[in-house]
Write a protein that holds these residues in place. Structure first.
Motif, mmCIF file in Angstrom:
data_model
loop_
_atom_site.group_PDB
_atom_site.id
_atom_site.type_symbol
_atom_site.label_atom_id
_atom_site.label_comp_id
_atom_site.label_asym_id
_atom_site.label_seq_id
_atom_site.Cartn_x
_atom_site.Cartn_y
_atom_site.Cartn_z
ATOM 1 N N LEU A 222 0.827 -1.210 0.000
ATOM 2 C CA LEU A 222 0.000 0.000 0.000
ATOM 3 C C LEU A 222 0.861 1.259 0.000
ATOM 4 O O LEU A 222 0.546 2.247 -0.684
ATOM 5 C CB LEU A 222 -0.927 0.000 1.217
ATOM 6 C CG LEU A 222 -2.060 -1.040 1.219
ATOM 7 C CD1 LEU A 222 -2.871 -0.914 2.500
ATOM 8 C CD2 LEU A 222 -2.961 -0.871 0.001
ATOM 9 N N VAL A 223 1.945 1.235 0.763
ATOM 10 C CA VAL A 223 2.848 2.385 0.790
ATOM 11 C C VAL A 223 3.487 2.601 -0.589
ATOM 12 O O VAL A 223 3.605 3.738 -1.072
ATOM 13 C CB VAL A 223 3.932 2.181 1.867
ATOM 14 C CG1 VAL A 223 5.004 3.266 1.764
ATOM 15 C CG2 VAL A 223 3.306 2.199 3.253
ATOM 16 N N GLY A 224 3.897 1.521 -1.223
ATOM 17 C CA GLY A 224 4.474 1.643 -2.565
ATOM 18 C C GLY A 224 3.472 2.188 -3.577
ATOM 19 O O GLY A 224 3.816 3.025 -4.420
ATOM 20 N N ALA A 225 2.226 1.713 -3.516
ATOM 21 C CA ALA A 225 1.200 2.224 -4.423
ATOM 22 C C ALA A 225 0.918 3.705 -4.176
ATOM 23 O O ALA A 225 0.722 4.482 -5.120
ATOM 24 C CB ALA A 225 -0.079 1.399 -4.256
ATOM 25 N N ALA A 226 0.909 4.112 -2.885
ATOM 26 C CA ALA A 226 0.691 5.524 -2.561
ATOM 27 C C ALA A 226 1.838 6.396 -3.078
ATOM 28 O O ALA A 226 1.619 7.495 -3.606
ATOM 29 C CB ALA A 226 0.539 5.698 -1.051
ATOM 30 N N PHE A 227 3.068 5.887 -2.943
ATOM 31 C CA PHE A 227 4.222 6.629 -3.461
ATOM 32 C C PHE A 227 4.136 6.799 -4.971
ATOM 33 O O PHE A 227 4.407 7.882 -5.513
ATOM 34 C CB PHE A 227 5.510 5.899 -3.075
ATOM 35 C CG PHE A 227 6.752 6.550 -3.596
ATOM 36 C CD1 PHE A 227 7.254 7.710 -3.008
ATOM 37 C CD2 PHE A 227 7.437 6.013 -4.678
ATOM 38 C CE1 PHE A 227 8.396 8.312 -3.488
ATOM 39 C CE2 PHE A 227 8.581 6.612 -5.159
ATOM 40 C CZ PHE A 227 9.065 7.767 -4.560
ATOM 41 N N LEU A 228 3.739 5.745 -5.674
ATOM 42 C CA LEU A 228 3.593 5.832 -7.131
ATOM 43 C C LEU A 228 2.496 6.826 -7.516
ATOM 44 O O LEU A 228 2.641 7.595 -8.481
ATOM 45 C CB LEU A 228 3.285 4.451 -7.693
ATOM 46 C CG LEU A 228 3.183 4.327 -9.214
ATOM 47 C CD1 LEU A 228 4.504 4.710 -9.867
ATOM 48 C CD2 LEU A 228 2.794 2.907 -9.610
ATOM 49 N N ALA A 229 1.394 6.834 -6.744
ATOM 50 C CA ALA A 229 0.305 7.780 -7.021
ATOM 51 C C ALA A 229 0.759 9.224 -6.799
ATOM 52 O O ALA A 229 0.388 10.132 -7.560
ATOM 53 C CB ALA A 229 -0.895 7.460 -6.141
ATOM 54 N N VAL A 230 1.578 9.453 -5.769
ATOM 55 C CA VAL A 230 2.087 10.801 -5.503
ATOM 56 C C VAL A 230 2.989 11.271 -6.646
ATOM 57 O O VAL A 230 2.935 12.439 -7.071
ATOM 58 C CB VAL A 230 2.837 10.833 -4.157
ATOM 59 C CG1 VAL A 230 3.611 12.132 -3.989
ATOM 60 C CG2 VAL A 230 1.866 10.661 -3.007
ATOM 61 N N ILE A 231 3.816 10.370 -7.169
ATOM 62 C CA ILE A 231 4.700 10.737 -8.281
ATOM 63 C C ILE A 231 3.884 11.130 -9.508
ATOM 64 O O ILE A 231 4.163 12.136 -10.183
ATOM 65 C CB ILE A 231 5.657 9.573 -8.609
ATOM 66 C CG1 ILE A 231 6.606 9.300 -7.434
ATOM 67 C CG2 ILE A 231 6.455 9.871 -9.870
ATOM 68 C CD1 ILE A 231 7.544 10.424 -7.107
ATOM 69 N N ILE A 232 2.850 10.350 -9.818
ATOM 70 C CA ILE A 232 2.005 10.665 -10.971
ATOM 71 C C ILE A 232 1.275 11.989 -10.759
ATOM 72 O O ILE A 232 1.147 12.810 -11.685
ATOM 73 C CB ILE A 232 1.016 9.515 -11.230
ATOM 74 C CG1 ILE A 232 1.784 8.241 -11.609
ATOM 75 C CG2 ILE A 232 0.024 9.883 -12.331
ATOM 76 C CD1 ILE A 232 0.923 7.003 -11.681
ATOM 77 N N ALA A 233 0.780 12.215 -9.532
ATOM 78 C CA ALA A 233 0.081 13.471 -9.239
ATOM 79 C C ALA A 233 1.023 14.664 -9.359
ATOM 80 O O ALA A 233 0.639 15.726 -9.891
ATOM 81 C CB ALA A 233 -0.518 13.414 -7.837
ATOM 82 N N LEU A 234 2.266 14.525 -8.892
ATOM 83 C CA LEU A 234 3.237 15.612 -9.013
ATOM 84 C C LEU A 234 3.530 15.924 -10.478
ATOM 85 O O LEU A 234 3.662 17.095 -10.866
ATOM 86 C CB LEU A 234 4.539 15.238 -8.303
ATOM 87 C CG LEU A 234 4.613 15.500 -6.799
ATOM 88 C CD1 LEU A 234 5.926 14.972 -6.250
ATOM 89 C CD2 LEU A 234 4.487 16.982 -6.511
ATOM 90 N N ALA A 235 3.626 14.874 -11.294
ATOM 91 C CA ALA A 235 3.904 15.087 -12.714
ATOM 92 C C ALA A 235 2.794 15.877 -13.393
ATOM 93 O O ALA A 235 3.053 16.636 -14.339
ATOM 94 C CB ALA A 235 4.100 13.743 -13.410
#
Length: 337
Positions: free
Chosen positions: A209-222
């Motif tokens: 879940l932490v890894g998925a949240a980190f990936l979502a944050v990266i996409i949102a920042l982009a």
């Protein structure tokens, strides 16, 4: 796998001395980054390796291996056959398409006109010189990016003295071995997931879940960084550019993707510089055009004035003659009568 000349037996494996020599070359000579069929590889030039080994500990003493350049070439050829590196060729980049020119002149002009066009573009005013000097200083401050060499495998696998490119297969150190072992152990552990204890399954679940949240944050920042840039760009009437995490989607490391945090450029200053440069060039072209057109116009005006003077003198003479013909001389007696 490289084979010997007969093709019956595979090439011999590298011993400890061969690996130590390869490790010495790997550390001493400058490395170049290459792109071999989409893979990032490290490469070197053949003459650099030869010069390095001639100054190495194996080139001095009683038991010296390298006495001249030919001995180094033979030894490096053996290292190539033992699969420590292989030869590659540099792919030539296609030249950019340029406009058709007439000889040595500027596009669309020929002869003296082309040379005049070149002279017109030279900045002469002090403002133009200042802008060019400032642009050069700004360019010098920016770090230069090292271009990757586009490579492909060479048909002839042999070592040669010169600016020939060789790609490293042997990588000294334990990092790659450790990374490969960790990947293999992780794959085996994932296959044994049904045998894991319950507490380990719960921990892995939360980690996922932490890894998925980190990936979502990266996409949102982009996505957000483009929205922020567009809002600032529109509100300031295209005068300011503010960009968050410019290296986020670049081909670099994880930590390098977040450095620098933002980049800011004042587009109004750049616009003023370009306008000053264009204004000075326009005034120069206008002045030169006036100077070129001044001589023929003056000559035409002189000719027209001369023609007018000649015409005036002719008309005057005719007018005087006509006046004498129109009036007759009358005697005083005729007037009294």
């Amino acid at each position: 796998m490289y084979f010997d000349e007969e093709g019956d037996q595979p090439a011999p494996k590298a011993d400890s001395r061969d690996k130590s020599v390869a490790k010495y070359i790997h550390k001493k000579i400058p490395k170049r980054i290459g792109d071999l069929y989409g893979m990032e590889v490290t490469c070197f030039y053949g003459e650099d390796a030869i010069n390095c080994l001639l100054d190495s500990p194996w080139a001095t003493g009683k038991d010296a291996i390298f006495t001249d350049r030919l001995s180094v070439v033979r030894f490096c050829h053996e290292l190539l056959l033992k699969e420590l590196f292989h030869r590659a060729t540099l792919v030539k980049r296609k030249p950019k398409s340029t406009a058709v020119t007439d000889g040595n002149d500027t596009p669309g002009e020929s002869g003296a006109e082309g040379k005049k066009g070149k002279k017109k573009t030279k900045p002469k005013d002090e403002e133009a010189k200042e802008t060019t000097s400032e642009e050069k200083s700004e360019k010098s401050k920016k770090p230069k990016k090292v271009k990757k060499l586009k490579l492909e495998m060479s048909d002839g696998q042999y070592f040669e003295d010169g600016r020939e490119i060789f790609v490293w297969i042997y990588e000294p150190g334990w990092q790659k071995f450790f990374i490969g072992f960790a990947i293999l152990a992780t794959a085996i552990a994932l296959c044994c997931y049904p045998l894991w204890p319950e507490w380990l399954r719960i921990a892995v679940y939360y980690l996922s879940l932490v890894g998925a949240a980190f990936l979502a944050v990266i996409i949102a920042l982009a996505i957000v960084r483009y929205i922020v840039w567009a809002i600032i760009y529109v509100i300031t009437w295209r005068r300011h550019s503010f960009f968050l995490f410019p290296n986020l989607t670049e081909d670099c490391g994880v930590l390098e993707s977040f450095v620098p945090i933002y980049t800011y450029t004042d587009l109004s200053k750049e616009g003023d510089k370009s306008k000053k440069g264009q204004g000075s060039r326009k005034t120069e072209t206008k002045n030169e055009a006036k100077e070129e057109q001044g001589s023929p116009s003056d000559s035409v005006a002189g000719e027209s004035e001369a023609g007018k003077e000649e015409g005036g003198s002719v008309d005057g003479s005719e007018h005087s003659q006509g006046s004498e013909e129109d009036f007759e001389v009358i005697d005083k007696a005729e007037v009294t009568h």
